[in-house]
Design an enzyme around this catalytic site. Structure first.
Site, PDB file in Angstrom:
ATOM      1  N   GLN A  85       0.846  -1.198   0.000  1.00  0.00           N
ATOM      2  CA  GLN A  85       0.000   0.000   0.000  1.00  0.00           C
ATOM      3  C   GLN A  85       0.880   1.246   0.000  1.00  0.00           C
ATOM      4  O   GLN A  85       1.791   1.377   0.822  1.00  0.00           O
ATOM      5  CB  GLN A  85      -0.917   0.018   1.238  1.00  0.00           C
ATOM      6  CG  GLN A  85      -1.937   1.151   1.191  1.00  0.00           C
ATOM      7  CD  GLN A  85      -2.926   1.131   2.359  1.00  0.00           C
ATOM      8  OE1 GLN A  85      -2.763   0.371   3.319  1.00  0.00           O
ATOM      9  NE2 GLN A  85      -3.940   1.964   2.275  1.00  0.00           N
ATOM     10  N   HIS A 119      -8.535   1.891  -1.230  1.00  0.00           N
ATOM     11  CA  HIS A 119      -8.880   1.840  -2.655  1.00  0.00           C
ATOM     12  C   HIS A 119      -8.826   0.392  -3.116  1.00  0.00           C
ATOM     13  O   HIS A 119      -8.010  -0.398  -2.635  1.00  0.00           O
ATOM     14  CB  HIS A 119      -7.968   2.726  -3.504  1.00  0.00           C
ATOM     15  CG  HIS A 119      -6.508   2.502  -3.258  1.00  0.00           C
ATOM     16  ND1 HIS A 119      -5.847   3.036  -2.178  1.00  0.00           N
ATOM     17  CD2 HIS A 119      -5.585   1.779  -3.941  1.00  0.00           C
ATOM     18  CE1 HIS A 119      -4.581   2.662  -2.208  1.00  0.00           C
ATOM     19  NE2 HIS A 119      -4.399   1.891  -3.273  1.00  0.00           N
ATOM     20  N   HIS A 166      -8.289  -1.891  -6.440  1.00  0.00           N
ATOM     21  CA  HIS A 166      -7.815  -1.890  -7.824  1.00  0.00           C
ATOM     22  C   HIS A 166      -8.701  -2.801  -8.670  1.00  0.00           C
ATOM     23  O   HIS A 166      -8.945  -3.958  -8.294  1.00  0.00           O
ATOM     24  CB  HIS A 166      -6.394  -2.464  -7.914  1.00  0.00           C
ATOM     25  CG  HIS A 166      -5.335  -1.637  -7.253  1.00  0.00           C
ATOM     26  ND1 HIS A 166      -4.490  -0.815  -7.958  1.00  0.00           N
ATOM     27  CD2 HIS A 166      -4.959  -1.520  -5.954  1.00  0.00           C
ATOM     28  CE1 HIS A 166      -3.638  -0.238  -7.121  1.00  0.00           C
ATOM     29  NE2 HIS A 166      -3.893  -0.651  -5.897  1.00  0.00           N
TER      30      HIS A 166
HETATM   31  P1  5GP Z   1      -1.434   1.041  -3.740  1.00  0.00           P
HETATM   32  O1  5GP Z   1      -0.018   0.653  -4.022  1.00  0.00           O
HETATM   33  O2  5GP Z   1      -1.537   2.006  -2.571  1.00  0.00           O
HETATM   34  O3  5GP Z   1      -2.361  -0.131  -3.593  1.00  0.00           O
HETATM   35  O4  5GP Z   1      -1.934   1.771  -5.036  1.00  0.00           O
HETATM   36  C1  5GP Z   1      -1.825   3.128  -5.274  1.00  0.00           C
HETATM   37  C2  5GP Z   1      -2.191   3.326  -6.737  1.00  0.00           C
HETATM   38  O5  5GP Z   1      -2.556   4.682  -6.918  1.00  0.00           O
HETATM   39  C3  5GP Z   1      -1.048   3.058  -7.708  1.00  0.00           C
HETATM   40  O6  5GP Z   1      -1.484   2.082  -8.653  1.00  0.00           O
HETATM   41  C4  5GP Z   1      -0.760   4.408  -8.347  1.00  0.00           C
HETATM   42  O7  5GP Z   1      -0.450   4.289  -9.712  1.00  0.00           O
HETATM   43  C5  5GP Z   1      -2.064   5.157  -8.139  1.00  0.00           C
HETATM   44  N1  5GP Z   1      -1.934   6.586  -7.956  1.00  0.00           N
HETATM   45  C6  5GP Z   1      -1.094   7.228  -7.103  1.00  0.00           C
HETATM   46  N2  5GP Z   1      -1.294   8.553  -7.160  1.00  0.00           N
HETATM   47  C7  5GP Z   1      -2.288   8.752  -8.072  1.00  0.00           C
HETATM   48  C8  5GP Z   1      -2.947   9.926  -8.569  1.00  0.00           C
HETATM   49  O8  5GP Z   1      -2.649  11.071  -8.194  1.00  0.00           O
HETATM   50  N3  5GP Z   1      -3.943   9.729  -9.485  1.00  0.00           N
HETATM   51  C9  5GP Z   1      -4.294   8.488  -9.931  1.00  0.00           C
HETATM   52  N4  5GP Z   1      -5.290   8.413 -10.818  1.00  0.00           N
HETATM   53  N5  5GP Z   1      -3.688   7.362  -9.488  1.00  0.00           N
HETATM   54  C10 5GP Z   1      -2.691   7.503  -8.578  1.00  0.00           C
END
Ligand code: 5GP
Ligand code: ZN
Length: 135
Positions: A95, A101, A103
């Protein structure tokens, strides 16, 4: 319940523009800026919850229903061959943004991506040790 310092609070509530594919009173679904595949999207609750464990049960149920609906649309409109749901909790689990969130990752034959893990080889005793804690 918003967190002033949280970028996903700002995106979910429209203070920062995003490529929004769906919106209702509780959720916004946006295209991920670093997509694993074509159509990779994120469902964000509009309120701030750091992770799954903070998300109220009703929203956890709603988010899965929404994932099913948007996933079906993606499969049809993007002609995806398959679909992954990924949801990371905690830094060691990958994360990077600490606002819940989910995916939505459409999958295509030969998309070259891999979402997985290295399978372990536990002994029966090791499985029983876990079972004693969780079973
Ligand atoms: P995590 O690694 O926390 O599960 O996923 C975070 C996701 O958010 C990543 O896939 C990254 O590409 C996406 N992400 C991070 N910052 C932004 C942003 O400002 N806008 C969008 N649309 N996606 C983002
Ligand atoms: Zn937030």
């Amino acid at each position: 319940m918003k967190d002033e310092k949280c970028i996903f609070c700002k995106i979910a509530n429209g203070e920062i523009p995003s490529k929004t594919i769906y919106e209702d009173e509780e959720f916004r679904a946006i295209l991920d800026l670093g997509p694993a595949t074509k159509g990779h999207a994120l469902i964000l609750p509009k309120d701030h919850y750091a992770n799954l464990f903070e998300l109220p049960d009703e929203k956890a149920a709603s988010v899965m229903q929404l994932a099913k609906k948007l996933g079906a649309q993606m499969k049809e409109k993007l002609q995806a061959d398959g679909f992954n749901l990924v949801q990371n909790n905690g830094e060691c689990a990958g994360q990077t943004v600490f606002h819940f969130h989910l995916h939505l990752i459409p999958r295509y034959e030969d998309d070259g991506q891999k979402i997985g893990w290295k399978p372990g080889k536990p002994t029966d005793a090791e499985l029983d040790e876990v079972l004693a804690k969780l079973g």
